[in-house]
Design a protein around this motif. Structure first.
Motif, short mmCIF file in Angstrom:
data_model
loop_
_atom_site.label_atom_id
_atom_site.label_comp_id
_atom_site.label_asym_id
_atom_site.label_seq_id
_atom_site.Cartn_x
_atom_site.Cartn_y
_atom_site.Cartn_z
N ALA A 228 0.84 -1.21 0.00
CA ALA A 228 0.00 0.00 0.00
C ALA A 228 0.87 1.26 0.00
CB ALA A 228 -0.92 -0.01 1.22
N VAL A 229 1.89 1.28 0.84
CA VAL A 229 2.80 2.44 0.89
C VAL A 229 3.62 2.51 -0.39
CG1 VAL A 229 4.69 3.53 2.15
CG2 VAL A 229 2.88 2.32 3.40
N MET A 230 4.14 1.37 -0.83
CA MET A 230 4.95 1.34 -2.05
C MET A 230 4.17 1.87 -3.24
SD MET A 230 6.51 -1.95 -4.12
CE MET A 230 5.01 -2.20 -5.10
N LEU A 231 2.96 1.39 -3.43
CA LEU A 231 2.17 1.79 -4.60
C LEU A 231 1.72 3.23 -4.51
CD1 LEU A 231 0.08 -1.47 -5.06
CD2 LEU A 231 1.86 -0.60 -6.60
N ALA A 250 11.55 11.31 -9.45
CA ALA A 250 12.59 10.31 -9.22
C ALA A 250 12.79 10.06 -7.73
CB ALA A 250 13.91 10.77 -9.86
N ALA A 251 12.71 11.11 -6.93
CA ALA A 251 12.88 10.94 -5.48
C ALA A 251 11.75 10.10 -4.90
CB ALA A 251 12.93 12.31 -4.80
N LEU A 252 10.51 10.34 -5.31
CA LEU A 252 9.38 9.60 -4.76
C LEU A 252 9.40 8.14 -5.21
CD1 LEU A 252 6.54 12.24 -5.01
CD2 LEU A 252 7.38 11.17 -2.93
N VAL A 253 9.74 7.90 -6.46
CA VAL A 253 9.83 6.52 -6.93
C VAL A 253 10.93 5.78 -6.19
CG1 VAL A 253 10.32 5.04 -8.91
CG2 VAL A 253 8.82 7.01 -9.18
N THR A 254 12.03 6.47 -5.90
CA THR A 254 13.11 5.85 -5.12
C THR A 254 12.64 5.53 -3.71
OG1 THR A 254 14.75 7.07 -6.41
CG2 THR A 254 15.48 6.12 -4.32
N LEU A 255 11.87 6.42 -3.10
CA LEU A 255 11.31 6.12 -1.79
C LEU A 255 10.40 4.89 -1.84
CD1 LEU A 255 10.42 9.69 -0.43
CD2 LEU A 255 12.35 8.23 0.22
N ALA A 256 9.64 4.77 -2.93
CA ALA A 256 8.80 3.57 -3.10
C ALA A 256 9.66 2.32 -3.17
CB ALA A 256 7.94 3.71 -4.36
N VAL A 259 10.82 1.02 0.02
CA VAL A 259 9.83 0.22 0.74
C VAL A 259 9.92 -1.22 0.24
CG1 VAL A 259 7.37 -0.16 1.18
CG2 VAL A 259 8.28 2.17 1.13
N LYS A 260 9.74 -1.41 -1.08
CA LYS A 260 9.94 -2.71 -1.71
C LYS A 260 10.63 -2.47 -3.05
CE LYS A 260 7.48 -6.36 -1.09
NZ LYS A 260 6.43 -7.41 -0.99
N ALA A 261 11.63 -3.25 -3.33
CA ALA A 261 12.53 -3.01 -4.46
C ALA A 261 11.86 -3.00 -5.83
CB ALA A 261 13.65 -4.05 -4.46
N PRO A 262 10.80 -3.79 -6.11
CA PRO A 262 10.25 -3.78 -7.47
C PRO A 262 9.81 -2.41 -7.97
CG PRO A 262 9.42 -5.67 -6.26
CD PRO A 262 10.16 -4.83 -5.27
N ALA A 263 9.49 -1.50 -7.06
CA ALA A 263 9.06 -0.16 -7.49
C ALA A 263 10.15 0.58 -8.23
CB ALA A 263 8.61 0.66 -6.28
N ALA A 264 11.40 0.13 -8.13
CA ALA A 264 12.51 0.82 -8.80
C ALA A 264 12.31 0.90 -10.30
CB ALA A 264 13.84 0.13 -8.48
#
Length: 472
Positions: A228-231, A250-256, A259-264
């Protein structure tokens, strides 16, 4: 004049289904190991009826979602989905699930234990929860007792904050984790329609498929999963990229990803959109620079260290469930039946082939990004990783489903994704473990009971004015 209910009908139907499921969870959910209260023990004696009733409720919830989509597409009065109506509907469907034990997974207990490890200065990237010991670690399944945390420092700081605020109390800890998950879902409700507009997709259709689908109340809320946080962070980041705020994106996607690596992989969308304005090399360099800087700053600020990089291989654990690991187990059994001892070589081979298949499917999707659009392409990439990777869980499908909901045009992908969400909603027991024959039969009977109930409710009508008043 009387007419069939629309909004009030599917909100009520889903709420009843969620209530049945929440009640069943008191007997057959992911119950605390140490729950020995007399009333709880009595409920456990009703495991069979509870499982049947839980699957009946799950069927009602899935039917309510399908009904909501049909009403929205048909333009039924009051059925148009916007942020407010989606939030109200989700509250009706997820509200009962806030106050039951964790469902479909024991991950919430792992989160609390890992948060407690951070507070105790135990390296979660070197040790499993067994190093913590005590009752909290005892709630984590044995197969995960000695595996390091696969999560990034952003989530571990949140888990530590929850553990500190709740003092290690299970009930309060699970509730707090659900509130964190609800915050992520609220961000999705707010930003998914905005992203859909950037992608030329109907925001109402995006809300129905991406936020109201059964996997969200079942796994993001009832299971309190950190997806939920990652998405939430991922969707906001990609949305900002469409608005040319590439650094923040880019900063927000990195924060995601922390949380969990697939968001990269969302950074691919940021770089792709930035390249349209600054050129490919400059876009890649800037996106990579912001990502590395953000990761370094967050890792330093949290003090947890860079062990999360090495822990990324934790999901490839051979006891994880996935298509490739299932094939590996079958191969090992076949070899054993033939009197051949190959050790874990068949498992390693199948896991490797599964990873290659995931990479091939992801590469093919990204290759078509100019035709599909970068957000839709990354949604397909994440779906391929979730379904073909070394570890698969029903809620992993949300990695790709949310972006597919926001970016996929009308066509085959949307109904296929919707059907997949319904199927995945039924594949796990509320306890989080696999079923035996008797449990599978009870679950099937519950589904049949739910379908019969849905069929009979087609005969019910309510006064049109009453329906419209409740829908408001």
């Amino acid at each position: 004049m009387r007419k069939r209910p629309t909004v009030v009908g599917y909100r009520l139907l889903g709420g009843v289904g969620a209530t049945l499921l929440a009640g069943a969870g008191m007997a057959v959910g992911a119950l605390p190991v140490g729950a020995e209260a007399s009333w709880w023990s009595a409920l456990r004696q009703l495991a069979g009826p509870a499982l049947l009733g839980g699957y009946a409720g799950l069927t009602l919830l899935a039917a309510a979602w399908w009904w909501a989509g049909r009403a929205q597409r048909a333009g039924a009065p009051g059925a148009a989905l916007d942020r407010r109506s989606a939030a109200i509907t989700l509250a009706c469907w997820a509200g009962p699930l806030l106050v039951c034990p964790p469902l479909f997974s024991r991950d919430a207990y792992s989160y609390l234990a890992q948060g407690a490890m951070v507070l105790a200065d135990i390296d979660v990237y070197r040790h499993g929860v067994a190093a913590l010991g005590g009752g909290l670690a005892g709630e984590v399944p044995q197969m995960w007792q000695h595996t390091p945390a696969p999560y990034g420092p952003v989530f571990l700081v949140l888990a530590a904050a929850v553990s500190a605020a709740t003092g290690g109390k299970l009930v309060l800890g699970v509730l707090a984790l659900r509130l964190v998950a609800l915050a992520g879902v609220a961000v999705l409700v707010a930003y998914l329609p905005r992203l859909a507009r950037h992608c030329g997709v109907d925001p109402a259709a995006a809300l129905w498929l991406g936020v109201l689908n059964p996997l969200v109340p079942l796994h993001l809320v009832a299971g309190a999963h950190n997806e939920a946080v990652m998405l939430g962070l991922l969707v906001v980041g990609i949305c900002l990229a469409f608005e040319r705020r590439f650094g923040a994106a880019a900063a927000l996607v990195t924060l995601a990803a922390l949380v969990k690596a697939p968001a990269a992989v969302g950074l691919l969308v940021v770089a792709s959109l930035a390249a349209r304005h600054t050129g490919r090399r400059a876009a890649v360099a800037r996106t990579a620079g912001v990502a590395v800087g953000t990761a370094a700053a967050v890792t330093w600020a949290t003090g947890i260290g860079y062990g999360w990089v090495g822990a990324l291989g934790t999901p490839a654990y051979r006891h994880s469930w996935s298509i490739s690991s299932a094939l590996g187990r079958c191969a090992m059994r076949l070899a054993g039946s033939l009197g051949t001892d190959l050790g874990d070589a068949p498992m390693r081979l199948c896991l490797g082939l599964g990873l290659l298949a995931a990479l091939a499917a992801a590469g093919a999707a990204w290759w078509q990004r100019r035709r599909l659009g970068p957000a839709y392409a990354v949604g397909l990439v994440l779906a391929a990783v979730a379904l073909l990777g070394p570890a698969t869980r029903p809620w992993y499908a949300l990695w790709g489903l949310v972006l597919i909901a926001a970016a996929a045009p009308d066509g085959r992908a949307r109904p296929v994704a919707a059907l997949g969400a319904v199927v995945l909603a039924f594949v796990a027991l509320p306890s989080g473990f696999g079923p035996d024959g008797a449990q599978a039969a009870l679950a099937a009977a519950g589904v049949v009971a739910g379908l019969v109930t849905v069929g009979s409710l087609r005969l019910l009508t309510v006064p049109g004015r009453f329906a419209e008043a409740v829908a408001r």
